[in-house]
Structures are given as structure tokens and as C-alpha cells.
Write a protein that holds these residues in place. Structure first.
Motif, PDB file in Angstrom:
ATOM      1  N   SER A 143       0.811  -1.221   0.000  1.00  0.00           N
ATOM      2  CA  SER A 143       0.000   0.000   0.000  1.00  0.00           C
ATOM      3  C   SER A 143       0.845   1.273   0.000  1.00  0.00           C
ATOM      4  O   SER A 143       0.463   2.278  -0.597  1.00  0.00           O
ATOM      5  N   VAL A 144       2.024   1.255   0.633  1.00  0.00           N
ATOM      6  CA  VAL A 144       2.888   2.435   0.653  1.00  0.00           C
ATOM      7  C   VAL A 144       3.428   2.719  -0.743  1.00  0.00           C
ATOM      8  O   VAL A 144       3.379   3.859  -1.228  1.00  0.00           O
ATOM      9  N   LYS A 145       3.908   1.695  -1.419  1.00  0.00           N
ATOM     10  CA  LYS A 145       4.448   1.858  -2.774  1.00  0.00           C
ATOM     11  C   LYS A 145       3.343   2.275  -3.737  1.00  0.00           C
ATOM     12  O   LYS A 145       3.539   3.153  -4.587  1.00  0.00           O
ATOM     13  N   ARG A 146       2.163   1.663  -3.615  1.00  0.00           N
ATOM     14  CA  ARG A 146       1.038   2.025  -4.491  1.00  0.00           C
ATOM     15  C   ARG A 146       0.667   3.481  -4.271  1.00  0.00           C
ATOM     16  O   ARG A 146       0.385   4.211  -5.212  1.00  0.00           O
ATOM     17  N   SER A 147       0.682   3.945  -3.044  1.00  0.00           N
ATOM     18  CA  SER A 147       0.378   5.338  -2.736  1.00  0.00           C
ATOM     19  C   SER A 147       1.393   6.273  -3.398  1.00  0.00           C
ATOM     20  O   SER A 147       1.016   7.319  -3.937  1.00  0.00           O
ATOM     21  N   GLN A 148       2.666   5.903  -3.355  1.00  0.00           N
ATOM     22  CA  GLN A 148       3.694   6.715  -4.006  1.00  0.00           C
ATOM     23  C   GLN A 148       3.457   6.787  -5.516  1.00  0.00           C
ATOM     24  O   GLN A 148       3.564   7.857  -6.122  1.00  0.00           O
ATOM     25  N   ILE A 149       3.125   5.655  -6.111  1.00  0.00           N
ATOM     26  CA  ILE A 149       2.873   5.613  -7.553  1.00  0.00           C
ATOM     27  C   ILE A 149       1.676   6.487  -7.913  1.00  0.00           C
ATOM     28  O   ILE A 149       1.732   7.291  -8.846  1.00  0.00           O
ATOM     29  N   MET A 150       0.595   6.339  -7.150  1.00  0.00           N
ATOM     30  CA  MET A 150      -0.628   7.082  -7.464  1.00  0.00           C
ATOM     31  C   MET A 150      -0.457   8.576  -7.224  1.00  0.00           C
ATOM     32  O   MET A 150      -1.101   9.393  -7.886  1.00  0.00           O
ATOM     33  N   SER A 151       0.412   8.962  -6.303  1.00  0.00           N
ATOM     34  CA  SER A 151       0.615  10.384  -6.032  1.00  0.00           C
ATOM     35  C   SER A 151       1.311  11.092  -7.193  1.00  0.00           C
ATOM     36  O   SER A 151       1.273  12.308  -7.297  1.00  0.00           O
ATOM     37  N   ARG A 152       1.934  10.322  -8.076  1.00  0.00           N
ATOM     38  CA  ARG A 152       2.622  10.906  -9.219  1.00  0.00           C
ATOM     39  C   ARG A 152       1.733  11.058 -10.446  1.00  0.00           C
ATOM     40  O   ARG A 152       2.192  11.530 -11.487  1.00  0.00           O
ATOM     41  N   VAL A 153       0.485  10.616 -10.357  1.00  0.00           N
ATOM     42  CA  VAL A 153      -0.447  10.770 -11.465  1.00  0.00           C
ATOM     43  C   VAL A 153      -0.727  12.253 -11.638  1.00  0.00           C
ATOM     44  O   VAL A 153      -1.134  12.937 -10.692  1.00  0.00           O
ATOM     45  N   LYS A 154      -0.512  12.741 -12.859  1.00  0.00           N
ATOM     46  CA  LYS A 154      -0.609  14.173 -13.108  1.00  0.00           C
ATOM     47  C   LYS A 154      -2.056  14.628 -13.269  1.00  0.00           C
ATOM     48  O   LYS A 154      -2.912  13.878 -13.721  1.00  0.00           O
ATOM     49  N   VAL A 155      -2.295  15.876 -12.905  1.00  0.00           N
ATOM     50  CA  VAL A 155      -3.604  16.488 -13.091  1.00  0.00           C
ATOM     51  C   VAL A 155      -3.569  17.405 -14.310  1.00  0.00           C
ATOM     52  O   VAL A 155      -4.513  17.455 -15.086  1.00  0.00           O
ATOM     53  N   LYS A 156      -2.464  18.105 -14.491  1.00  0.00           N
ATOM     54  CA  LYS A 156      -2.302  19.024 -15.623  1.00  0.00           C
ATOM     55  C   LYS A 156      -1.165  18.534 -16.505  1.00  0.00           C
ATOM     56  O   LYS A 156      -0.285  17.813 -16.059  1.00  0.00           O
ATOM     57  N   ASN A 157      -1.202  18.986 -17.737  1.00  0.00           N
ATOM     58  CA  ASN A 157      -0.146  18.691 -18.717  1.00  0.00           C
ATOM     59  C   ASN A 157       0.092  17.198 -18.920  1.00  0.00           C
ATOM     60  O   ASN A 157       1.227  16.743 -19.037  1.00  0.00           O
ATOM     61  N   THR A 158      -0.985  16.442 -18.972  1.00  0.00           N
ATOM     62  CA  THR A 158      -0.862  15.022 -19.273  1.00  0.00           C
ATOM     63  C   THR A 158      -0.514  14.874 -20.755  1.00  0.00           C
ATOM     64  O   THR A 158      -0.716  15.796 -21.549  1.00  0.00           O
ATOM     65  N   ALA A 159      -0.005  13.716 -21.136  1.00  0.00           N
ATOM     66  CA  ALA A 159       0.389  13.487 -22.528  1.00  0.00           C
ATOM     67  C   ALA A 159      -0.774  13.712 -23.507  1.00  0.00           C
ATOM     68  O   ALA A 159      -0.587  14.380 -24.538  1.00  0.00           O
ATOM     69  N   PRO A 160      -1.997  13.200 -23.234  1.00  0.00           N
ATOM     70  CA  PRO A 160      -3.100  13.466 -24.164  1.00  0.00           C
ATOM     71  C   PRO A 160      -3.434  14.959 -24.273  1.00  0.00           C
ATOM     72  O   PRO A 160      -3.727  15.456 -25.359  1.00  0.00           O
ATOM     73  N   GLU A 161      -3.357  15.669 -23.146  1.00  0.00           N
ATOM     74  CA  GLU A 161      -3.619  17.117 -23.154  1.00  0.00           C
ATOM     75  C   GLU A 161      -2.606  17.850 -24.017  1.00  0.00           C
ATOM     76  O   GLU A 161      -2.965  18.702 -24.841  1.00  0.00           O
ATOM     77  N   VAL A 162      -1.339  17.546 -23.818  1.00  0.00           N
ATOM     78  CA  VAL A 162      -0.271  18.213 -24.563  1.00  0.00           C
ATOM     79  C   VAL A 162      -0.411  17.925 -26.049  1.00  0.00           C
ATOM     80  O   VAL A 162      -0.255  18.821 -26.885  1.00  0.00           O
ATOM     81  N   LYS A 163      -0.744  16.696 -26.403  1.00  0.00           N
ATOM     82  CA  LYS A 163      -0.932  16.319 -27.814  1.00  0.00           C
ATOM     83  C   LYS A 163      -2.089  17.107 -28.426  1.00  0.00           C
ATOM     84  O   LYS A 163      -1.959  17.649 -29.534  1.00  0.00           O
ATOM     85  N   LEU A 164      -3.209  17.207 -27.725  1.00  0.00           N
ATOM     86  CA  LEU A 164      -4.354  17.952 -28.242  1.00  0.00           C
ATOM     87  C   LEU A 164      -4.025  19.432 -28.382  1.00  0.00           C
ATOM     88  O   LEU A 164      -4.374  20.064 -29.377  1.00  0.00           O
ATOM     89  N   ARG A 165      -3.334  19.990 -27.406  1.00  0.00           N
ATOM     90  CA  ARG A 165      -2.951  21.398 -27.491  1.00  0.00           C
ATOM     91  C   ARG A 165      -2.045  21.642 -28.689  1.00  0.00           C
ATOM     92  O   ARG A 165      -2.169  22.657 -29.378  1.00  0.00           O
ATOM     93  N   SER A 166      -1.151  20.716 -28.952  1.00  0.00           N
ATOM     94  CA  SER A 166      -0.259  20.833 -30.104  1.00  0.00           C
ATOM     95  C   SER A 166      -1.059  20.833 -31.409  1.00  0.00           C
ATOM     96  O   SER A 166      -0.807  21.655 -32.303  1.00  0.00           O
ATOM     97  N   ILE A 167      -2.014  19.919 -31.520  1.00  0.00           N
ATOM     98  CA  ILE A 167      -2.869  19.853 -32.711  1.00  0.00           C
ATOM     99  C   ILE A 167      -3.605  21.172 -32.899  1.00  0.00           C
ATOM    100  O   ILE A 167      -3.640  21.732 -33.999  1.00  0.00           O
ATOM    101  N   LEU A 168      -4.208  21.683 -31.830  1.00  0.00           N
ATOM    102  CA  LEU A 168      -4.957  22.937 -31.912  1.00  0.00           C
ATOM    103  C   LEU A 168      -4.052  24.102 -32.295  1.00  0.00           C
ATOM    104  O   LEU A 168      -4.408  24.930 -33.138  1.00  0.00           O
ATOM    105  N   HIS A 169      -2.892  24.175 -31.688  1.00  0.00           N
ATOM    106  CA  HIS A 169      -1.982  25.289 -31.945  1.00  0.00           C
ATOM    107  C   HIS A 169      -1.490  25.277 -33.388  1.00  0.00           C
ATOM    108  O   HIS A 169      -1.397  26.331 -34.035  1.00  0.00           O
ATOM    109  N   HIS A 170      -1.192  24.097 -33.917  1.00  0.00           N
ATOM    110  CA  HIS A 170      -0.751  23.989 -35.315  1.00  0.00           C
ATOM    111  C   HIS A 170      -1.841  24.412 -36.290  1.00  0.00           C
ATOM    112  O   HIS A 170      -1.536  24.819 -37.411  1.00  0.00           O
TER     113      HIS A 170
END
Length: 167
Positions: free
Chosen positions: A33-60
Motif C-alpha cells: 500500500s505504501v508503494k502504491r500510494s507513491q505511484i498514485m501520487s505521481r499521477v498528473k492532473v495538468k499537462n498530461t500526454a493526451p492534453e499536450v498532444k491535443l494542445r499541439s494539434i490545436l496550436h498547429h
């Protein structure tokens, strides 16, 4: 559990049924549970890969936008003020999409069902509040990002309406 060697392999149905039953078994978490908590705490809220990809498409494509405006309900990922439109980029797992990536865990089901159902309810309320304020809302799922040409057409139709092909 490995497939028993003593079973006759003449019948592919036996092997298929065995594999189907094995797949339904709950698999314990490989981390404590301690290791899982560490892993889950690193899940991003902003600037995720899908977000960045969509922003790139829109900007282009020449679209200009704002990110995560705190004054709007739900802090939309992308805000296009010129079009009075917002775009949410939802992760399939976290927001309960009905695709392969959106499958819920088999362990600790009560926790995950409550968490994901709460996210879905919050998303619905954000959309309702935004529409009441006069904003148009588009939800883009993580699994849709790969097909950028189809996604771009969908976004243009959302922003321009029927004249999307002419833009």
C-alpha cells in the motif's frame, strides 16, 4: 495457475474455458500500500500526454486558447474564449470511459467504484454549470487522441458547426 499438463490438449475448448476462468480471477496488487500510494501520487492532473498532444494539434491549426481557467466550473483543460467553448481531456480510466482503458480494477472494487463514479458525477455537474453560463462543452477521451485527423475534424465541427470542412 499454469495449465495442467495432464489435461488432454486434443480439445481446444477445454484450454479456452480454462483460460477464460483464469482471466476472471482477481489478481492481487503487486505493490504494497505504501508503494502504491507513491505511484498514485505521481499521477498528473495538468499537462498530461493526451492534453499536450491535443494542445499541439490545436496550436498547429492556428487556434489560440487558455489553460485550466480557475474561474470556470471544473477548470476546463482548454478554453477557447473566441468561440465561447471549452474542451475537457478525460483519461479513460479516471473518468469511466467505456473503452478498454476504462476498465475498473477488480481489487478494492468499492473504493474504485466510488472514486470513478464521483468523478463522473463531478464531470456532469461541471458540464451543466458551464452550459448554464453559456459555454459550449466538448469532451475528448484519451483513447481518441491517437486518431488526430478524425479528432481535428470533430473539433472543427464543434467550433465552426456545419462549415467545418470549409475552414
Amino acid at each position: 495457475m499454469p495449465f495442467p499438463r495432464c489435461w488432454p490438449l486434443k480439445s481446444p475448448g477445454v484450454l479456452k474455458n480454462f483460460l477464460r476462468l483464469e482471466a476472471k480471477k482477481k489478481v492481487p496488487d503487486r505493490f504494497d500500500s505504501v508503494k502504491r500510494s507513491q505511484i498514485m501520487s505521481r499521477v498528473k492532473v495538468k499537462n498530461t500526454a493526451p492534453e499536450v498532444k491535443l494542445r499541439s494539434i490545436l496550436h498547429h491549426q492556428g487556434f489560440r486558447f487558455r489553460l485550466n481557467r480557475k474561474d470556470l466550473p471544473g477548470k476546463p483543460d482548454i478554453v477557447l474564449p473566441k468561440y465561447k467553448a471549452v474542451i475537457f481531456v478525460h483519461g479513460c480510466f479516471w473518468h469511466g470511459h467505456d473503452c478498454k482503458r476504462g476498465q475498473r480494477p477488480k481489487t478494492n472494487e468499492a473504493f474504485w467504484n466510488g472514486k470513478i463514479d464521483g468523478n463522473i458525477k463531478r464531470d456532469e455537474l461541471s458540464v451543466i454549470k458551464l452550459r448554464e453560463l453559456g459555454w459550449r462543452v466538448l469532451v475528448v477521451w484519451e483513447c481518441e487522441i491517437k486518431k488526430s485527423d478524425v479528432l481535428l475534424l470533430r473539433i472543427k465541427e464543434f467550433l465552426y458547426g456545419e462549415n467545418a470542412g470549409n475552414q
